[in-house]
Design an enzyme around this catalytic site. Structure first.
Site, PDB file in Angstrom:
ATOM      1  N   HIS A 181       0.833  -1.186   0.000  1.00  0.00           N
ATOM      2  CA  HIS A 181       0.000   0.000   0.000  1.00  0.00           C
ATOM      3  C   HIS A 181       0.878   1.251   0.000  1.00  0.00           C
ATOM      4  CE1 HIS A 181      -3.025  -2.730   2.330  1.00  0.00           C
ATOM      5  NE2 HIS A 181      -3.020  -3.006   1.036  1.00  0.00           N
ATOM      6  N   TYR A 207       3.058   1.612  13.587  1.00  0.00           N
ATOM      7  CA  TYR A 207       3.569   2.649  12.696  1.00  0.00           C
ATOM      8  C   TYR A 207       2.982   4.019  13.039  1.00  0.00           C
ATOM      9  CZ  TYR A 207      -0.619   1.209  10.011  1.00  0.00           C
ATOM     10  OH  TYR A 207      -1.891   0.856   9.619  1.00  0.00           O
TER      11      TYR A 207
END
Length: 464
Positions: A67, A130
């Protein structure tokens, strides 16, 4: 595991590997997973995370991606191990470049905008974390890539036929079918003025907006603009009618364009992380000092200078800003030099102020300095920018223009500021406007002598 914090480059531009100490004992371990001061000092971008996401992967073989979200990421593992893979999906020569690495708690990776992110869990119960520097927005589209694409040939440790992959990730397009992610754009505000036109020539890739297209004095228009599409905003919009600023209507217009507008842009720069370049003036000083440094306290005399000083204070709050103070701007439009050329051509012998001193700044030189500071990665902050050479008076410059126009310089008569202002409704002006250029020169920029630039300008510019 690393004994010291380090940052390493990779074959993918901007993709960085961070190796960090993990302190363990019989109770478990501890690490500084994100340490802004230390990591930025080692070369990690100060990317300003606003959100922390965590993905729990129940089983070994869970595979996610590829992605390519339109924001930066700082990825790490809180528990377990992953095989990380990244593919550059940005427009440019590095499109399709890949990098892979195994990540455990001692390794993190900074992923710049436009680089496809994916990983495969190598242990049950892996926790993948993240940081990102933008919030997800409904309708946001971004490239994705087939995990098994032969063009990038990612060597997954666990064959994808045995991995746990979502239906969507199994049906992403091949590299050849991907539309590369475009870079963030540059925009010029106030593109219809002398400086705006010079900036448009220096930054041909930029979107150039006139006041009619986007008015910095219009809060609603500023708020509605898609700032998340921009990396660099050059604000050449300003109220520059110094004398009119002293009127009731002009005071409102000056403060809206020179103070409120820049304050809104500074807030938007913080929110959307773009670099803001804003242009100021020697009028923020009272002219007592014969040459002004960047750290001289602000002391404006009139409404124009006061509104610009307020704008300076606001722009300085933007994390990524260049505040460029300049003086006596000359460009493509009505200005002092053009006026003197016209008077010389019509046989008029003017009286010109001789006790106000400074240096000319050609708009092309100001645009060139802007390009230099941005491209050279100069430290953010305030810089004085003008042409170089000796300090002159307005009368000195008028004589130079007359001589370049074939007239006798003696046809220009000196007057004092008080004599020139008698009977006129004029705003106060600083007597000394010259700017110290040492800080600008320290970045490697050498300003062209103002008189050399004047000769070329007079030779190239048609008389009005």
């Amino acid at each position: 595991m690393a004994d010291d914090l380090t940052v390493e480059t990779t074959p993918v531009p901007g993709l960085l590997v961070v190796r960090m100490p993990v302190h363990a004992d019989d109770r478990g371990w501890f690490k500084e997973n994100w340490q802004r001061e230390k990591m930025v000092a080692l070369g990690l971008p100060d990317f300003g995370p606003v959100q922390n996401n965590v993905a729990f992967n129940a089983r070994r073989g869970a595979t996610r991606g590829i992605h390519t979200e339109p924001w930066d990421k700082f990825v790490s593992v809180a528990s377990g191990r992953v095989f990380g893979a990244w593919v550059d999906m940005r427009e440019g020569d590095s499109f399709g470049a890949t990098f892979t690495i195994e990540i455990d708690p001692s390794v993190a990776v900074f992923v710049p905008r436009g680089v496809g992110n994916s990983y495969q869990a190598l242990e049950d119960g892996t926790i993948y974390s993240y940081l990102v520097n933008d919030h997800w927005r409904p309708g946001t589209a971004y490239p994705a890539l087939d995990l098994a694409d032969a063009a990038v040939a990612i060597p997954w440790p666990i064959p994808l036929t045995e991995a746990d992959v979502s239906y969507k990730d199994r049906h992403n397009p091949s590299l050849g079918a991907v539309t590369p992610m475009q870079p963030l754009r540059t925009v010029i505000l106030g593109a219809g003025g002398q400086l705006g036109r010079a900036l448009a020539a220096e930054f041909p890739e930029a979107e150039a907006l006139t006041r009619e297209q986007l008015d910095v004095a219009d809060p609603a228009a500023l708020e509605a603009w898609p700032w998340h599409d921009y990396a660099l905003v050059l604000n050449a919009a300003a109220w520059t009618a110094v004398d009119a600023a002293e009127t009731a209507q002009g005071r409102t217009g000056a403060w809206a364009a020179n103070a409120s507008g820049p304050a809104a842009l500074a807030r938007l720069a913080r929110e959307h992380r773009f670099t803001l370049v804003h242009y100021s003036t020697d009028y923020v000083f009272d002219g007592t000092a014969t040459e002004h440094t960047e750290d001289e306290p602000l002391s404006p005399l009139g409404v124009y200078g006061q509104s610009k000083a307020a704008g300076d204070a606001a722009v300085a709050t933007a994390p990524r800003h260049f505040l460029l103070r300049t003086s006596w701007v000359v460009g493509d439009g009505t200005n002092f030099v053009r006026t003197m050329q016209d008077l010389a051509g019509r046989g008029i012998s003017p009286s010109v102020v001789a006790d106000q001193t400074g240096r000319l700044t050609f708009a092309t030189e100001l645009a060139r300095a802007t390009r230099h500071l941005v491209d050279a990665g100069a430290p953010y902050g305030t810089y004085n920018v003008s042409n170089g050479g000796p300090v002159t008076s307005w009368a000195d410059l008028a004589r130079a223009v007359f001589e370049l126009s074939g007239r006798d310089p003696a046809d220009v008569t000196d007057v004092t500021t008080e004599e020139y202002a008698a009977g006129k409704d004029l705003a106060p002006r600083p007597r000394h406007g010259a700017l110290d250029l040492a800080k600008l020169r320290s970045t490697g920029f050498d300003p062209e002598d103002a008189l050399d630039a004047l000769k070329r300008y007079c030779a190239e510019s048609p008389r009005p």
